[in-house]
Design an enzyme around this catalytic site. Structure first.
Site, PDB file in Angstrom:
ATOM      1  N   ASP A  31       1.846 -29.776   8.358  1.00 60.81           N
ATOM      2  CA  ASP A  31       2.847 -28.714   8.275  1.00 60.81           C
ATOM      3  C   ASP A  31       2.421 -27.636   7.279  1.00 60.81           C
ATOM      4  O   ASP A  31       2.191 -27.916   6.105  1.00 60.81           O
ATOM      5  CB  ASP A  31       4.193 -29.303   7.854  1.00 60.81           C
ATOM      6  N   ASP A  87      -4.020 -31.210   6.048  1.00 62.10           N
ATOM      7  CA  ASP A  87      -2.573 -31.355   6.014  1.00 62.10           C
ATOM      8  C   ASP A  87      -2.052 -30.855   7.364  1.00 62.10           C
ATOM      9  O   ASP A  87      -2.764 -30.123   8.080  1.00 62.10           O
ATOM     10  CB  ASP A  87      -2.015 -30.531   4.860  1.00 62.10           C
TER      11      ASP A  87
END
Length: 216
Positions: free
Chosen positions: A13, A11
């Protein structure tokens, strides 16, 4: 504990970078522009979801495309204003990996994801964004697409996530999950391994793949 894998899926953020302050700043401005009260906004899950899903929870369908474009514009424009920073361990961890064995899998649009990644010098060979999928996290589609693009069996992939929705997506894809306690408390994260951030991990690349271990 040592995890063996052939591909690592990150991922963005909250995992590789922090853009939390920017997200909160831009979405608060966006909500005010569209007349959404703090109470209404507070009832909607924000982190780790595609913007189109968040907007659809708050506004009539006819307004959604325009409203999604507006919040994307606000977030892209905020990147040069301190809108993104690397999290501990990110640079060292990614630098140790061959480009063909990892991908970034984000709920952001490609335009926003590339703006944030470029700002901190991360240039993934493989990038899966909200534009590429029809169902966002916690659906497994984004991670299954990344595995397919890398040509790796999902069972041989490791997902790195900070958000419960992303971890659910990784588990649903049949992948090993590593949770980073950067935006949530460790006890809120259900994963095969939970660490504070990437600086807590070491990586060894071998002929058989990648070995990930917790630093002593």
């Amino acid at each position: 504990m040592t995890i063996h894998a052939q591909a690592l899926l990150f991922d963005n953020d909250g995992t590789l970078v922090s853009s939390l302050a920017s997200v909160e700043r831009c979405w608060a401005r966006w909500a005010a522009e569209y007349g959404i009260t703090a109470e209404e906004f507070g009832r909607v899950a924000l982190h780790g979801r595609p913007a189109v899903e968040i907007v659809a929870d708050l506004l009539p369908a006819a307004v959604v495309p325009e409203a999604v474009a507006r919040v994307e514009q606000l977030e892209v424009e905020d990147v040069p204003n301190g809108g993104v920073r690397l999290l501990p361990g990110t640079s060292e961890f990614l630098a140790s990996l061959p480009a063909e064995c990892w991908a970034v899998v984000t709920s952001a649009t490609r335009r926003l994801a590339e703006a944030r990644l470029d700002a901190v010098g991360i240039l993934p060979k493989t990038l899966v964004c909200a534009d590429d999928i029809t169902r966002g996290k916690p659906d497994p589609e984004p991670y299954l697409l990344a595995a397919r693009l890398l040509g790796v069996d999902p069972a041989r992939c490791v997902v790195f996530e900070d958000a419960p929705a992303g971890l659910r997506a990784g588990r649903a894809a049949g992948m090993t999950t590593v949770a980073l306690a950067t935006t949530h408390r460790a006890e809120e994260l259900d994963a095969d391994l939970v660490v504070r951030d990437l600086s807590a991990l070491s990586v060894l690349v071998t002929d058989a793949g990648v070995e990930i271990s917790v630093r002593a």
